[in-house]
Design a protein around this motif. Structure first.
Motif, PDB file in Angstrom:
ATOM      1  N   PRO A  23       0.810  -1.205   0.000  1.00 23.67           N
ATOM      2  CA  PRO A  23       0.000   0.000   0.000  1.00 23.67           C
ATOM      3  C   PRO A  23       0.850   1.263   0.000  1.00 23.67           C
ATOM      4  N   THR A  24       0.374   2.273  -0.694  1.00 24.94           N
ATOM      5  CA  THR A  24       1.108   3.533  -0.761  1.00 24.94           C
ATOM      6  C   THR A  24       1.052   4.231   0.593  1.00 24.94           C
ATOM      7  N   PRO A  25       2.207   4.630   1.133  1.00 25.23           N
ATOM      8  CA  PRO A  25       2.183   5.273   2.453  1.00 25.23           C
ATOM      9  C   PRO A  25       1.497   6.623   2.392  1.00 25.23           C
ATOM     10  N   ALA A  26       0.760   6.925   3.455  1.00 26.65           N
ATOM     11  CA  ALA A  26       0.058   8.207   3.515  1.00 26.65           C
ATOM     12  C   ALA A  26       1.071   9.329   3.700  1.00 26.65           C
ATOM     13  N   GLY A  31      -0.956  12.461   8.654  1.00 29.75           N
ATOM     14  CA  GLY A  31      -0.855  11.914  10.007  1.00 29.75           C
ATOM     15  C   GLY A  31      -0.768  13.000  11.052  1.00 29.75           C
ATOM     16  N   ARG A  32      -0.030  14.078  10.726  1.00 36.82           N
ATOM     17  CA  ARG A  32       0.074  15.195  11.662  1.00 36.82           C
ATOM     18  C   ARG A  32      -1.272  15.883  11.822  1.00 36.82           C
ATOM     19  N   THR A  33      -1.995  16.040  10.725  1.00 31.69           N
ATOM     20  CA  THR A  33      -3.324  16.658  10.799  1.00 31.69           C
ATOM     21  C   THR A  33      -4.291  15.815  11.624  1.00 31.69           C
ATOM     22  N   ALA A  34      -4.196  14.490  11.442  1.00 31.59           N
ATOM     23  CA  ALA A  34      -5.079  13.604  12.204  1.00 31.59           C
ATOM     24  C   ALA A  34      -4.781  13.701  13.691  1.00 31.59           C
ATOM     25  N   ARG A  35      -3.502  13.778  14.050  1.00 32.75           N
ATOM     26  CA  ARG A  35      -3.147  13.899  15.477  1.00 32.75           C
ATOM     27  C   ARG A  35      -3.656  15.216  16.050  1.00 32.75           C
ATOM     28  N   ARG A  36      -3.529  16.278  15.274  1.00 35.38           N
ATOM     29  CA  ARG A  36      -4.018  17.570  15.752  1.00 35.38           C
ATOM     30  C   ARG A  36      -5.538  17.557  15.905  1.00 35.38           C
ATOM     31  N   ALA A  37      -6.204  16.912  14.945  1.00 40.27           N
ATOM     32  CA  ALA A  37      -7.668  16.831  15.035  1.00 40.27           C
ATOM     33  C   ALA A  37      -8.095  16.049  16.269  1.00 40.27           C
ATOM     34  N   ARG A  38      -7.383  14.947  16.548  1.00 46.03           N
ATOM     35  CA  ARG A  38      -7.712  14.170  17.759  1.00 46.03           C
ATOM     36  C   ARG A  38      -7.441  14.976  19.016  1.00 46.03           C
TER      37      ARG A  38
END
Length: 369
Positions: A23-26, A31-38
Motif C-alpha cells: 500500500p502507498t504510504p500516507a 498523520g500530523r493533521t489527524a493527530r491535531r484533530a484528535r
C-alpha cells in the motif's frame, strides 16, 4: 519454442505491469493533521464534560437547598391551587431527569430564569454586574503580576538575603491576614483619615450615568468618552480595592515564582551558563525566568480566576456592584435563579481560563505539542 518477448503464435507478449510494492504510504502531513484533530477533539470533549459536570452540580444545589422556589414566587399567602399552578409552570412537577435536561438547554441558550430580587432576567443582571468584577480582578491581577513576579525572581536569585526575607514575610501576611480587616483598615486610613482615595462604590454620584456604557468597564468607557474627570474619579474608587486584591495575588504569585526559580537556578544548564561567563542578570532574567514562563502562566490564570470568584468580601466592604456582591445579596434573599446563574458564570470563567492556560502552555513549550 517461442522467441524472447513473443508468444508461440508470433504475437508479442504483453509487457508486464508495474510491480506492486504494498500500500502507498500516507503523506506525513495527513498523520500530523489527524493527530491535531484528535487533540482538538479531546480538548473540546474535556471542556464539554467539565461544563456538564458544573451544570449538574449547580442543578443539584438548586434542588437540595432548603428554599422553596415556588413559594418565593407565589408568596406565603397563595392558595394550594395557585401554588400547584406555579409549580407546573416552573416545570418542577416533571421527573428530575427531564428537569435537568431542560435546565441544561436553558443555560446553553443563556436563559437563567428571572430574578426574584430585581424582577429582571438573571442574564440581564449578570451582564450588568460582571464587568465591575472583571475590571476589579483584572487590575488586581495586573498589580500582582507586575510586583509579584520581579519580587519572586529577585528573592530566588538572592536566596537568604533581605529581599528574600521581605518576600517571604509579604507572602505570609498575604496568606494569613483577613481580607475584610485589611479592607476596613484601608478605608479608615486612606479614605477616612488621609482622603487619598475615593469611598465605597465605583463612582461618586455626580458622575453616575454621565459616561456612556460601551464596555461596562468604567475606566475604559471614560477613556472612550474622553471624560478625564470621570476617569480620575473611577480610578480613585478602584485603586484601593484593586490594590487589596492585588496584594493577595502578589503573595501567591511571588511565592510560586520564587519556588519555580529556585528549581531552575539549581539546574545544570544554569551552572553551564555561568561557567561560560554569562552575566548573572542574563542567567537569571534571560534563561531561568524564560524557562518558568509555562508554569507561571498557569499560576497567573488561576490567580485571576480566584479573584473573579473570591472577591465577595472585598465587594461587600467597598459596596462594589460586582458579581460577588450580587450573588451574596440574592442568596440572602433566597433568589436561587440568580445564585445559580452567577455560579455558572464564574465556573465557565474558570473553565475558559484553564483552557487558555493549556493553549498558552503549548504555545510557549514546544515539547508539549
Amino acid at each position: 519454442m517461442s522467441a524472447s518477448g513473443t508468444t508461440t503464435g508470433g504475437r508479442p507478449a504483453p509487457s508486464p505491469g508495474p510491480v506492486s510494492s504494498g500500500p502507498t504510504p500516507a503523506p506525513a502531513g495527513s498523520g500530523r493533521t489527524a493527530r491535531r484533530a484528535r487533540a482538538v477533539a479531546g480538548v473540546v470533549l474535556s471542556l464539554l464534560l467539565t461544563l456538564l459536570g458544573l451544570l449538574l452540580v449547580t442543578f443539584v444545589i438548586g434542588r437540595v437547598m432548603p428554599i422553596d422556589p415556588v413559594l418565593k414566587v407565589v408568596g406565603e399567602r397563595a392558595t394550594p391551587a395557585q401554588y400547584e399552578a406555579a409549580r407546573q409552570a416552573m416545570g418542577l412537577d416533571k421527573p428530575i431527569l427531564v428537569q435537568f435536561v431542560a435546565y441544561v438547554g436553558d443555560v446553553l441558550r443563556g436563559d437563567f430564569g428571572r430574578s426574584i430580587s430585581t424582577g429582571h432576567p438573571v442574564a440581564e443582571d449578570l451582564r450588568r454586574v460582571f464587568p465591575a468584577t472583571l475590571e476589579l480582578a483584572s487590575i488586581g491581577t495586573l498589580i500582582g503580576v507586575l510586583i509579584g513576579v520581579p519580587l519572586g525572581v529577585i528573592a530566588a536569585a538572592r536566596r537568604g538575603g533581605w529581599i528574600d526575607q521581605v518576600a517571604r514575610v509579604v507572602a505570609l501576611i498575604g496568606y494569613s491576614m483577613p481580607i475584610f480587616w485589611l479592607g476596613l483598615m484601608g478605608l479608615l486610613v486612606f479614605y477616612g483619615i488621609l482622603g487619598w482615595v475615593g469611598g465605597p462604590g465605583r463612582q461618586d454620584i455626580i458622575y453616575d450615568g454621565m459616561v456612556p456604557n460601551v464596555t461596562g468597564l468604567v475606566l475604559v468607557d471614560s477613556l472612550i468618552a474622553g471624560d478625564w474627570g470621570a476617569f480620575r474619579d473611577a480610578f480613585s474608587h478602584i485603586i484601593l480595592p484593586a490594590s487589596l486584591l492585588g496584594y493577595f495575588s502578589l503573595a501567591y504569585i511571588s511565592r510560586m515564582t520564587r519556588s519555580f526559580m529556585l528549581e531552575q537556578l539549581s539546574a545544570e544548564y544554569i551552572t553551564t551558563a555561568r561557567v561560560k561567563g554569562l552575566s548573572e542578570r542574563r542567567v537569571v532574567w534571560g534563561h531561568a525566568l524564560r524557562n518558568i514562563a509555562v508554569p507561571l502562566v498557569t499560576v497567573i490564570a488561576l490567580s485571576f480566576g480566584g479573584l473573579l470568584e473570591g472577591s465577595v468580601l472585598t465587594e461587600i466592604i467597598f459596596s462594589w456592584p460586582g458579581i460577588g456582591s450580587y450573588i451574596t445579596k440574592t442568596l440572602l434573599a433566597g433568589d436561587m435563579n440568580a445564585v445559580l446563574g452567577g455560579t455558572v458564570v464564574v465556573g465557565v470563567c474558570f473553565i475558559a481560563l484553564n483552557a487558555l492556560s493549556d493553549l498558552l502552555y503549548k504555545l510557549l513549550d514546544p515539547r508539549s505539542r
